[in-house]
Structure formats: C-alpha cells, structure tokens
Write a protein that holds these residues in place. Structure first.
Motif, PDB file in Angstrom:
ATOM      1  N   TYR A  13       0.855  -1.181   0.000  1.00  8.71           N
ATOM      2  CA  TYR A  13       0.000   0.000   0.000  1.00  8.71           C
ATOM      3  C   TYR A  13       0.896   1.237   0.000  1.00  8.71           C
ATOM      4  N   LEU A  14       0.664   2.142  -0.963  1.00  8.33           N
ATOM      5  CA  LEU A  14       1.489   3.339  -1.021  1.00  8.33           C
ATOM      6  C   LEU A  14       0.668   4.515  -1.535  1.00  8.33           C
ATOM      7  N   PRO A  15       0.993   5.733  -1.071  1.00 11.02           N
ATOM      8  CA  PRO A  15       0.216   6.907  -1.482  1.00 11.02           C
ATOM      9  C   PRO A  15       0.458   7.275  -2.939  1.00 11.02           C
ATOM     10  N   ILE A  16      -0.585   7.817  -3.567  1.00  9.95           N
ATOM     11  CA  ILE A  16      -0.472   8.276  -4.954  1.00  9.95           C
ATOM     12  C   ILE A  16      -0.997   9.706  -5.059  1.00  9.95           C
TER      13      ILE A  16
ATOM     14  N   LEU B 134       6.124   8.276  -7.132  1.00  7.27           N
ATOM     15  CA  LEU B 134       6.513   7.242  -6.168  1.00  7.27           C
ATOM     16  C   LEU B 134       5.915   5.894  -6.549  1.00  7.27           C
ATOM     17  N   ALA B 135       4.642   5.903  -6.900  1.00  9.39           N
ATOM     18  CA  ALA B 135       3.960   4.653  -7.242  1.00  9.39           C
ATOM     19  C   ALA B 135       4.543   4.019  -8.500  1.00  9.39           C
ATOM     20  N   ALA B 136       4.806   4.827  -9.518  1.00 15.41           N
ATOM     21  CA  ALA B 136       5.337   4.295 -10.777  1.00 15.41           C
ATOM     22  C   ALA B 136       6.707   3.658 -10.567  1.00 15.41           C
ATOM     23  N   GLY B 137       7.590   4.353  -9.851  1.00 11.90           N
ATOM     24  CA  GLY B 137       8.921   3.805  -9.596  1.00 11.90           C
ATOM     25  C   GLY B 137       8.875   2.543  -8.764  1.00 11.90           C
ATOM     26  N   THR B 138       8.024   2.538  -7.743  1.00 12.97           N
ATOM     27  CA  THR B 138       7.886   1.363  -6.878  1.00 12.97           C
ATOM     28  C   THR B 138       7.331   0.179  -7.659  1.00 12.97           C
ATOM     29  N   LEU B 139       6.349   0.438  -8.491  1.00 12.60           N
ATOM     30  CA  LEU B 139       5.745  -0.629  -9.296  1.00 12.60           C
ATOM     31  C   LEU B 139       6.762  -1.280 -10.229  1.00 12.60           C
ATOM     32  N   ILE B 140       7.560  -0.475 -10.902  1.00 11.66           N
ATOM     33  CA  ILE B 140       8.563  -1.019 -11.826  1.00 11.66           C
ATOM     34  C   ILE B 140       9.535  -1.927 -11.076  1.00 11.66           C
ATOM     35  N   ALA B 141      10.018  -1.459  -9.914  1.00 10.82           N
ATOM     36  CA  ALA B 141      10.998  -2.226  -9.139  1.00 10.82           C
ATOM     37  C   ALA B 141      10.402  -3.519  -8.589  1.00 10.82           C
ATOM     38  N   ILE B 142       9.214  -3.428  -7.997  1.00 15.88           N
ATOM     39  CA  ILE B 142       8.615  -4.599  -7.353  1.00 15.88           C
ATOM     40  C   ILE B 142       8.155  -5.633  -8.378  1.00 15.88           C
ATOM     41  N   LYS B 143       7.479  -5.180  -9.407  1.00 19.58           N
ATOM     42  CA  LYS B 143       6.947  -6.128 -10.393  1.00 19.58           C
ATOM     43  C   LYS B 143       8.061  -6.838 -11.173  1.00 19.58           C
ATOM     44  N   GLU B 144       9.213  -6.169 -11.318  1.00 23.20           N
ATOM     45  CA  GLU B 144      10.343  -6.828 -11.980  1.00 23.20           C
ATOM     46  C   GLU B 144      10.920  -7.924 -11.093  1.00 23.20           C
ATOM     47  N   LYS B 145      10.963  -7.658  -9.785  1.00 23.13           N
ATOM     48  CA  LYS B 145      11.483  -8.647  -8.835  1.00 23.13           C
ATOM     49  C   LYS B 145      10.509  -9.799  -8.632  1.00 23.13           C
ATOM     50  N   ASN B 146       9.242  -9.446  -8.442  1.00 21.25           N
ATOM     51  CA  ASN B 146       8.231 -10.467  -8.169  1.00 21.25           C
ATOM     52  C   ASN B 146       6.862  -9.980  -8.644  1.00 21.25           C
ATOM     53  N   PRO B 147       6.446 -10.393  -9.828  1.00 22.89           N
ATOM     54  CA  PRO B 147       5.164  -9.937 -10.386  1.00 22.89           C
ATOM     55  C   PRO B 147       3.951 -10.348  -9.549  1.00 22.89           C
TER      56      PRO B 147
END
Length: 229
Positions: free
Chosen positions: A1-4, A9-22
């Motif tokens: 859960y993260l603020p938008i 912040l959300a876009a950068g976090t999404l790219i990093a997390i989804k690349e590691k573990n979709p």
C-alpha cells in the motif's frame, strides 16, 4: 500500500517490485478529495479530478502525469481512497505508538489499512513517505486524536452568574480525577441571557470510560452542558 498523488513514487515502486516479483500485489491510496489517478484508471484515460480541501496536500494532484499514468495503468493492482478523518487517525497513532511524525500524504497508506484491516496472517507493507507537516496542523492532529479516544473533552456549560457556581463544576471534575487544561469564560455572547455565564472547558481524561463517568456525574447534578467533541 502506497500513497499516490501525481504517481511518481507509485510508478517507480511498481517497476521495481513487479520486476522482482510480479506476484506481489501493489495497491495505491489516494485522497477522496483528489482522486485523479483513481478516476483516470477507471476511465482508461487521464482525467482531471478533485479540488476539495484536504490535509494531504502532498497528494492533492488534479491531473496525473502522462508517463506515470501509463506505468500505473499497466502495473497497479488496485487504487483505493481515504478521507481526512482516516488520515488524522493514522497520523495520531503513528505519533503515539511509534513516535513517528509522518505528513498527511505519507500516512494515507496506513490510514486505509486501519479502516480496512487485512486478513490475519497476510503479509502487508504500508509505505510511509515524508515528514513535511505544519506544526499548527500537528497540534490539531494531536487534539483530534485525543478527542476521538475520549481523552480530551470539550464542554460548553451554561451557569448562573453567581459566586461558587463554577466551583461546583470544578468539584465534579476533580471527583472524576480529570484535569482541566483550558477555560474560556463568556458573558457577552447574544445567546447568553443576563444573569448567566457561559464556560467552555477542555478536560483531559484517561479514556472513554472515565469521560463517560464525568458526563454522567454532570447530568446527575442537572448541570446544563453541550459536548463539543
């Protein structure tokens, strides 16, 4: 859960997390007063939205950016909304329990989780972002948090304007083991008749149980009062 807000912040976090573990589910949290990204994702295109006042000025964005919108639209699992009351509660709990000072926008993710508790055993992370909060607002957050927990009462009392009348009120508060932190005395307001006096009291208690006992004691003494919190 993260603020938008604008979505950086959300876009950068999404790219990093989804690349590691979709498989990791990422949920964005927006203010109900400025749901621009929420509405844009729902409509499928960038939509201007919001404009009401909110304490979460860090996410008070009316129009999302094109780049962040495209990333979030593709990768986000869900976007949810919170209001200022929920954010206030989260900020107060963070200060009291964790000794963290988090700005309103940064506390939005925890605000949603407090109101919508996840299933037991589920691993959940609330991103707390930023500590840029006005000191006057911080004082209001503390007062509202204490009031919500029954630890700060604000009472408006109408008294006969005679010696000893106020002492009767003070005696009841003392018997309840509560503490008066502010007194405002008023004889001039148009709704106060001659021969009467209005008193507004801010009273500290240990919680809702003690506050309830004090209120009951005042009622038994036939003291006219209005609870303002």
């Amino acid at each position: 859960y993260l603020p938008i807000g604008g979505g950086g912040l959300a876009a950068g976090t999404l790219i990093a997390i989804k690349e590691k573990n979709p498989q990791v589910k990422v949920i964005g949290v927006q203010s109900k007063s400025f749901p621009a990204m929420y509405d844009s994702i729902k409509q499928g295109s960038i939509t201007a939205s919001g404009g009401d006042r909110t304490i979460a000025d860090g996410i008070s964005v009316k129009v999302p950016g094109q780049i962040t919108f495209n990333i979030i639209k593709e990768l986000i699992d869900e976007i949810v909304l919170v209001d200022d009351v929920e954010i206030t509660k989260a900020m107060f709990l963070l200060m009291e329990r964790m000794k963290f000072v988090v700005e309103p926008a940064g506390a939005a993710s925890l605000a949603y989780l407090i109101s919508n508790k996840p299933a037991i055993g589920k691993k959940v992370v609330a991103v707390l972002a930023g500590g840029n909060v006005d000191m006057y607002l911080l004082g209001q957050i503390v007062d509202k948090g204490l009031a919500a927990m029954g630890r700060l009462l604000k009472l408006s009392i109408l008294l006969p304007d005679r010696p000893g009348a106020f002492k009767e009120i003070v005696d009841e508060i003392t018997l309840a083991n509560a503490n008066i932190v502010e007194v405002v005395h008023d004889r001039l307001s148009s709704n106060i008749n001659a021969g009467s006096a209005g008193v507004t009291l801010s009273v500290e208690t240990q919680g809702k149980e003690q506050a309830g006992l004090l209120i009951d004691a005042l009622k038994k003494k036939n003291i006219q009062f209005t609870l303002l919190t």
